[in-house]
Design an enzyme around this catalytic site. Structure first.
Site, PDB file in Angstrom:
ATOM      1  N   CYS A  37       0.820  -1.189   0.000  1.00  0.00           N
ATOM      2  CA  CYS A  37       0.000   0.000   0.000  1.00  0.00           C
ATOM      3  C   CYS A  37       0.859   1.247   0.000  1.00  0.00           C
ATOM      4  O   CYS A  37       2.067   1.201  -0.183  1.00  0.00           O
ATOM      5  CB  CYS A  37      -0.908  -0.020   1.237  1.00  0.00           C
ATOM      6  N   ARG A  62      -4.817   1.178   0.086  1.00  0.00           N
ATOM      7  CA  ARG A  62      -4.764  -0.269   0.228  1.00  0.00           C
ATOM      8  C   ARG A  62      -4.747  -0.984  -1.117  1.00  0.00           C
ATOM      9  O   ARG A  62      -5.551  -0.700  -2.004  1.00  0.00           O
ATOM     10  CB  ARG A  62      -5.983  -0.765   1.032  1.00  0.00           C
TER      11      ARG A  62
END
Length: 641
Positions: free
Chosen positions: A2, A53
């Site tokens: 991420c 994410r």
């Protein structure tokens, strides 16, 4: 995998622009996490996180930012490969999720800052400790995962990529010392970047923000202390065991894991072991330039795929691809580093992203085991000197010139470098000789306004690293590989991270497992580099898993770009490059004379990197300096990025 970002007012007073700042950072990191986002704001509005994410795990395992319920909040980028073992050690009774993020939080509660010594993997994280009113930030031992920071008006900003910090800088300016480093090495030294006011947290370091002040310190070091008590066979067996274990751990994932395959030794070892462990269904990815056989090593990748029975995807990279994507590459890199390989790596990652979300690569093997031709050049000179001085057998590290001669054919493509290297200063001190070998600024003369760059000496910084206390001084080979391990490798990892994340890919590098690196640093040079054979001990240890064509090859090129061939004839690339350097803004740059660059276009040699470096600098100026107003706007209103 991420993108992370954080804001902290060092005075711990509320920040009126905290929420707009977090939104802007999340927007600029969107490509790192296309599957979702998260934020956390401290109740007093003095600290906040942004998180993007990339979903490679079941989302029921927990989302970020994450808290342990005891006042500690974390935003984290990376993979802890021994998280299952740590979970068992910490006890599972109070775990809420099955994620490695929570393992870091629990490890911090148990061990404090010493938790870092327990982590095996790649990571960058920011952790707010409410009880201690401290922001604890850390980066993995090798710099696989990035973390940058700046302080503006008493506010600390941190992010996975520099671009997420740009909205907060008073203005976007070039760091002159970092610029001088780039001209010399094509990367920056000692935590500098090309952006004034922005620093990189060095690999193996922590950053602490507390009581209104910042502190950085090292938590891990590699020590080059040769072990003469064990045999070559012992080292070969240990290397084989540790690489096999690392490849196994690096395949812990809830999604299928593939591999990059360049046709070289390192990526082939990783892919061969992973294919054997996974069995049917394994996929790998490679690229080539068909414009000239000298730029096409895909045949070796196909040899490996046939021998191991896995599916190989190939991309033929063209001049059209260069024109379409090179500006995107520079944008994603934040600033240019480490030569032309970033462009073809970007294209291979683009291909791979259509089939996999996690890939293994061979990064690190050259720096750990000695795989660069310049080591052979420098070592050859030392052999000659030792023979002349009668000191051939006075140490444990010098191979004989008789034994090194059969390997000199490897240097066939490096004759221009040899001419430059031996032009002056023959038999100088080792540090000065190696600096001369890697210094790329010598060919930059009228193109650079050197008088504007100040008195900073890249050589002084180089010397401090080359002569590090963690390297025993007898071994020239260890000093060379150590410098590259501390400087070139993080630059290559910057490329690895950015070109993969640009396409929503997670890239893992099994050679950079600290038990393996620590072992390799103890292998005597006359074992590691026996008879002048690059990566001798690695080839001996892992040769059985490879086709003979790869195990015995001596001509690995890296991933050069045929810029010389594209420019040597009229066509789109020549027009594109000419337009770049002749634009109104390009010819007005303060530090680079792009008119001089244009006049020397036809002088770029085959496999040269001078023009590449200058082109990347101009594209970098266009992407960031010329768009400073765009980045500033992101603080106050939504703007498409």
């Amino acid at each position: 995998m991420c993108g992370i970002a954080a804001v902290l007012n060092l005075s711990r007073a509320p920040l009126p622009h905290l929420r707009p700042a977090v939104r802007a950072m999340n927007a600029l990191l969107r490509h790192r996490g296309p599957d979702g986002e998260g934020t956390w704001h401290h109740g007093q509005e003095m600290v906040a996180y942004a998180h993007r994410r990339l979903s490679i795990i079941d989302l029921t395992t927990g989302q970020q930012p994450m808290t342990d319920g005891a006042g500690n909040w974390i935003t984290y980028n990376g993979e802890i490969y021994n998280y299952l073992e740590l979970r068992a050690e910490l006890g599972t009774h109070d775990f809420v999720t099955t994620s490695d993020t929570e393992v870091i939080l629990r490890a911090y509660r148990r061990w404090g800052e010493r938790c870092l010594t327990h982590l095996r993997g790649m990571f960058a994280f920011v952790l707010w400790d409410e009880e201690r009113q401290t922001l604890f930030c850390a980066r993995d031992r090798f710099g696989i995962k990035p973390l940058y920071y700046t302080v503006v008006n008493g506010v600390l900003y941190l992010a996975s990529e520099v671009k997420a910090l740009l909205p907060f800088l008073p203005q976007i300016e070039t760091d002159l010392d970092g610029f001088k480093d780039y001209l010399t090495f094509q990367f920056c030294l000692a935590g500098k970047t090309l952006f004034k006011g922005v620093s990189e947290l060095l690999p193996g370091h922590v950053l602490l923000a507390r009581n209104g002040a910042l502190e950085t310190r090292r938590y891990w070091e590699v020590y080059y202390r040769p072990d003469f008590d064990h045999t070559a066979k012992y080292f070969e067996e240990r290397i084989r065991a540790l690489i096999e274990e690392s490849v196994t751990l690096h395949q812990r994932s809830d999604v299928p894991v593939g591999a990059y395959v360049s046709g070289g030794l390192d990526s082939s070892i990783v892919a061969a072991l992973a294919a054997e462990q996974q069995g049917p269904g394994f996929q790998a990815f490679t690229g080539k330039f068909s414009v000239d056989p000298a730029y096409d090593e895909s045949g070796y990748a196909r040899d490996l795929a046939r021998s191991r029975g896995f599916e190989l995807h190939e991309v033929d990279i063209t001049d059209d691809d260069f024109i379409e994507h090179i500006e995107k590459v520079i944008y994603h890199l934040d600033y240019p580093v480490a030569g032309p390989g970033s462009f073809p790596q970007y294209m291979v990652s683009r291909l791979a992203s259509r089939h996999r979300k996690v890939l293994l690569g061979g990064q690190g093997g050259d720096e750990i085991f000695g795989g660069y031709a310049r080591y052979l050049i420098a070592y050859f000179e030392q052999c000659i000197k030792a023979a002349i001085d009668g000191t051939m057998h006075s140490g444990n590290f010098v191979v004989t010139y008789e034994s090194i001669i059969p390997n000199l054919g490897t240097l066939r493509e490096y004759k221009p470098l040899l001419q430059e290297f031996w032009r002056e200063g023959l038999f100088e001190d080792l540090d000065r000789r190696y600096f001369r070998l890697i210094n790329r600024a010598g060919v930059l003369r009228e193109e650079i306004n050197w008088d504007s760059l100040g008195q900073y000496s890249p050589y002084a910084t180089f010397q401090g690293i080359f002569r590090g206390d963690n390297v025993e001084k007898e071994s020239y080979f260890d000093s060379m590989t150590h410098f590259d391990f501390k400087t070139l490798l993080p630059a290559l990892l910057q490329v690895e991270d950015r070109v993969s994340m640009a396409h929503g890919l997670e890239s893992r590098v099994p050679f950079l497992d600290h038990p393996l690196v620590e072992l390799a640093a103890t292998i005597p040079s006359n074992v590691k580099f026996k008879d002048g054979t690059m990566k001798h001990v690695l080839k001996t240890a892992m040769g059985p898993v490879l086709p003979r064509s790869i195990a015995s090859r001596r001509d690995k090129m890296g991933f050069p770009v045929p810029l010389h061939e594209w420019l040597s004839k009229p066509g789109l690339v020549r027009d594109f490059v000419g337009d770049i350097f002749s634009s109104e803004r390009a010819v007005e740059r303060d530090l680079v004379d792009n008119r001089a660059v244009l006049s020397n276009l036809d002088q770029e040699p085959r496999f040269g990197r001078k023009l590449w470096g200058l082109l990347c600098l101009e594209l970098w100026h266009r992407a960031f300096h010329d768009r400073a107003a765009h980045f500033k706007q992101l603080i106050t209103r939504e703007v498409s990025v």
